[in-house]
Design a protein around this motif. Structure first.
Motif, mmCIF file in Angstrom:
data_model
loop_
_atom_site.group_PDB
_atom_site.id
_atom_site.type_symbol
_atom_site.label_atom_id
_atom_site.label_comp_id
_atom_site.label_asym_id
_atom_site.label_seq_id
_atom_site.Cartn_x
_atom_site.Cartn_y
_atom_site.Cartn_z
ATOM 1 N N GLY A 163 0.812 -1.220 0.000
ATOM 2 C CA GLY A 163 0.000 0.000 0.000
ATOM 3 C C GLY A 163 0.839 1.261 0.000
ATOM 4 N N GLN A 164 2.035 1.192 0.621
ATOM 5 C CA GLN A 164 2.923 2.354 0.639
ATOM 6 C C GLN A 164 3.630 2.543 -0.707
ATOM 7 O OE1 GLN A 164 5.184 0.962 4.015
ATOM 8 N NE2 GLN A 164 4.313 2.512 5.378
ATOM 9 N N LEU A 165 3.780 1.473 -1.451
ATOM 10 C CA LEU A 165 4.487 1.547 -2.730
ATOM 11 C C LEU A 165 3.572 1.942 -3.887
ATOM 12 C CD1 LEU A 165 6.697 -1.671 -2.395
ATOM 13 C CD2 LEU A 165 7.469 0.703 -2.213
ATOM 14 N N ILE A 166 2.332 1.521 -3.831
ATOM 15 C CA ILE A 166 1.388 1.744 -4.933
ATOM 16 C C ILE A 166 1.321 3.204 -5.388
ATOM 17 C CG2 ILE A 166 -1.071 1.722 -5.554
ATOM 18 C CD1 ILE A 166 0.174 -0.997 -5.800
ATOM 19 N N PRO A 167 1.223 4.192 -4.468
ATOM 20 C CA PRO A 167 1.111 5.588 -4.925
ATOM 21 C C PRO A 167 2.245 6.039 -5.834
ATOM 22 C CG PRO A 167 0.563 5.438 -2.600
ATOM 23 C CD PRO A 167 1.109 4.100 -2.995
ATOM 24 N N HIS A 168 3.432 5.448 -5.673
ATOM 25 C CA HIS A 168 4.566 5.847 -6.508
ATOM 26 C C HIS A 168 4.405 5.367 -7.948
ATOM 27 C CE1 HIS A 168 6.334 7.283 -2.888
ATOM 28 N NE2 HIS A 168 6.571 6.089 -2.378
ATOM 29 N N LEU A 169 3.519 4.399 -8.172
ATOM 30 C CA LEU A 169 3.239 3.938 -9.536
ATOM 31 C C LEU A 169 2.245 4.849 -10.244
ATOM 32 C CD1 LEU A 169 2.889 0.077 -8.954
ATOM 33 C CD2 LEU A 169 4.787 1.270 -10.079
ATOM 34 N N GLN A 170 1.533 5.642 -9.473
ATOM 35 C CA GLN A 170 0.484 6.490 -10.036
ATOM 36 C C GLN A 170 0.991 7.869 -10.424
ATOM 37 O OE1 GLN A 170 -2.018 5.771 -6.533
ATOM 38 N NE2 GLN A 170 -3.524 4.752 -7.859
ATOM 39 N N GLY A 171 2.295 8.093 -10.244
ATOM 40 C CA GLY A 171 2.887 9.361 -10.662
ATOM 41 C C GLY A 171 3.261 9.333 -12.130
ATOM 42 N N THR A 172 4.075 10.291 -12.544
ATOM 43 C CA THR A 172 4.440 10.407 -13.957
ATOM 44 C C THR A 172 5.926 10.157 -14.209
ATOM 45 O OG1 THR A 172 4.747 12.799 -13.682
ATOM 46 C CG2 THR A 172 2.567 12.042 -14.429
ATOM 47 N N ASP A 173 6.699 9.953 -13.151
ATOM 48 C CA ASP A 173 8.130 9.739 -13.313
ATOM 49 C C ASP A 173 8.403 8.244 -13.541
ATOM 50 O OD1 ASP A 173 10.972 9.119 -12.372
ATOM 51 O OD2 ASP A 173 10.991 11.311 -12.324
ATOM 52 N N GLN A 174 8.824 7.902 -14.754
ATOM 53 C CA GLN A 174 9.002 6.484 -15.098
ATOM 54 C C GLN A 174 10.139 5.843 -14.307
ATOM 55 O OE1 GLN A 174 10.211 4.067 -19.081
ATOM 56 N NE2 GLN A 174 8.256 5.138 -19.194
ATOM 57 N N GLU A 175 11.166 6.620 -13.954
ATOM 58 C CA GLU A 175 12.269 6.058 -13.182
ATOM 59 C C GLU A 175 11.781 5.630 -11.802
ATOM 60 O OE1 GLU A 175 16.947 6.995 -12.245
ATOM 61 O OE2 GLU A 175 15.568 8.678 -12.427
ATOM 62 N N ILE A 176 10.951 6.463 -11.169
ATOM 63 C CA ILE A 176 10.394 6.103 -9.862
ATOM 64 C C ILE A 176 9.481 4.897 -9.998
ATOM 65 C CG2 ILE A 176 8.857 6.867 -8.000
ATOM 66 C CD1 ILE A 176 11.665 8.070 -7.915
ATOM 67 N N GLN A 177 8.669 4.856 -11.044
ATOM 68 C CA GLN A 177 7.797 3.706 -11.276
ATOM 69 C C GLN A 177 8.625 2.434 -11.452
ATOM 70 O OE1 GLN A 177 5.767 5.273 -14.750
ATOM 71 N NE2 GLN A 177 3.872 5.570 -13.587
#
Length: 490
Positions: free
Chosen positions: A226-240
């Motif tokens: 649950g803590q990781l999921i929000p980072h997939l919903q951003g726009t930075d592909q490197e973070i994803q």
């Protein structure tokens, strides 16, 4: 006449002086060459100096890599790795924020060089950095509000240096404390807006999980999906990319009894749908590293099927036999229901044998025996039941069409399903560890929660369609199967 092979012509720089053109004899010891360069500029204590490439890498030249020097290269005379490491070790402990920040910036750059890294690590530099992360940064928490950019840069450079130093594989990952892990895990939530800190924190967590079973357990306690999921919903592909890498690492290192549990959590958090929307269908190209992480996730997901693939059917297990009865009921319920209430046992057995033949089983009397080969084991039966329940009209049509054809032209559903499942397992490498270099993911496998089963359903229908159009015979079975699977994969 060309120069001897052992002679390399280079230019050597020194701050405040004109570059020297020099011929380096690769047969001479590097220390002798450095002494010659130092003598030319009247520099004493030549052992405190070294040569490095003057390009963007700034890597030190050593006896091991000196053969990589090319004619026309530009080199730089600089402080030796040991001297540089000692100076930086002192500078990063400065009481001046500006001096400390500049030192950490330099350390992050130099740490990419394994020669420097070894010297810095020899000074117990890794421990110093971890202490700074655990407690040193707290010293500046009160200043964070008024010096936020400086604080963020300082932490970013500290983490960057740590990642670069650890990537050389000199220090074991098993040496880190729970306090350090907790601090890194907290950065994944606390610094979501600071891309550099978040990226490096995710990279550290991934390496911890992959390189130490003990650290896997500790990281798994600190970080939730649950803590990781929000980072997939951003726009930075490197973070994803780094986020999916952490998820993959946790998935890969989870004990067998925990892996399915984790898969259920990923399903509950709608990971597949989020990846499909925010990564695969995002309005940007997918780079190679992201493609690799998606491939790894695809493989790990399919590997959950390995247990069923390697499980033989037990002909005496009533629950397993009931699945076969259910396949028969769905296909022939309407026509056979009147017969169920009457007739002798022998008559019913004869009816079942007839129906199992229509279903395309090899063993008409006891079809459970068809599922004793592994692979595909019970996975084939699972696929057949999924198709019968979720694509019922297509299932009934295929069974009835084949049961009305001449024997030589029938495409037996049972045999086809078993062979098709086995082939899909081979093509998708179910049960194999992901390759470290492959990036061959298929977007279609992220469009459905039961993607393997749905893929089977598509293939079995195409096989039957092509079989009918070709008026194929039993001799064409393997050829037709191969063609249809290749078409589906494409």
């Amino acid at each position: 006449m060309p120069p001897p092979a052992d002679i390399v012509k280079v230019a050597i720089e020194w701050p405040g002086a004109f570059p020297k053109l020099m011929e380096i004899d690769q047969k001479k010891p590097l220390s002798a060459i450095i002494k010659e360069v130092c003598d030319g500029w009247s520099l004493v204590n030549h052992e405190y100096y070294a040569l490095q490439h003057a390009d963007s890498s700034n890597f030190y030249i050593t006896e091991k890599n000196r053969n990589e020097i090319k004619n026309g290269a530009i080199l730089r005379l600089t402080t030796s790795p040991a001297q540089n490491a000692q100076q930086l070790h002192e500078r990063i402990q400065s009481s001046s924020m500006d001096a400390k920040l500049e030192a950490l910036k330099d350390l992050a750059s130099y740490s990419r060089d394994v020669t420097f890294a070894q010297e810095f690590i020899n000074l117990d530099g890794i421990s110093l950095l971890t202490q700074m992360v655990e407690s040193g940064t707290e010293r500046y928490q009160k200043l964070q509000k008024i010096m936020k950019p400086c604080f963020g840069d300082m932490l970013s450079f500290t983490l960057t240096a740590f990642v670069e130093l650890m990537d050389h594989g000199i220090v074991s990952w098993d040496t880190f404390s729970v306090a350090f892990i907790k601090k890194i895990a907290s950065y994944v939530n606390k610094f979501a807006a600071d891309i550099s800190i978040l990226q490096r924190s995710l990279a550290i967590l991934e390496s911890m999980v992959l390189n130490s079973h003990e650290l896997y357990q500790k990281v798994a306690q600190e970080i939730t999906i649950g803590q990781l999921i929000p980072h997939l919903q951003g726009t930075d592909q490197e973070i994803q990319t780094y986020t999916i890498a952490v998820i993959n690492a946790l998935f890969l290192k989870a004990p067998d009894d925990k892996r399915q549990e984790m898969a259920n959590i990923l399903a509950q958090k709608q990971l597949r749908a989020i990846i499909l929307t925010h990564v695969i269908r995002a309005q940007r190209a997918i780079n190679n590293e992201m493609a690799h992480q998606l491939y790894v996730l695809q493989v790990l997901t399919f590997n959950l099927l390995e247990d069923r693939m390697m499980t033989k059917m037990d002909p005496q297990d009533q629950a397993q036999r009931d699945i076969i009865f259910e396949l028969r009921r769905i296909a022939f319920d309407a026509e056979s229901e009147p017969n169920n209430s009457s007739g002798s046992i022998e008559k019913r057995k004869s009816m079942y044998t007839r129906d199992y033949k229509k279903l395309g089983f090899i063993n008409h009397v006891n079809p459970a025996m068809d599922f004793t080969q592994t692979p595909p084991g019970m996975l084939a039966l699972d696929n057949m039941l999924y198709f019968a329940k979720h694509h019922q009209d297509a299932y009934i049509r295929i069974v009835l069409e084949n049961s009305s054809r001449e024997d030589k032209h029938e495409c037996p559903f049972g045999r086809s399903s078993i062979e098709l499942t086995k082939m899909l397992c081979e093509i998708l490498k179910v049960g194999e560890l992901p390759s470290e270099t492959c990036n061959d993911f298929h977007p279609m496998f992220f469009t459905h929660d039961r993607s393997f089963e749905e893929f089977f359903c598509i293939c079995i229908q195409l096989l039957n369609k092509t079989w009918k159009e070709m008026r194929a015979t039993s001799e064409d079975f393997n050829k037709s199967l191969n063609i249809e699977v290749e078409i589906c994969i494409e």
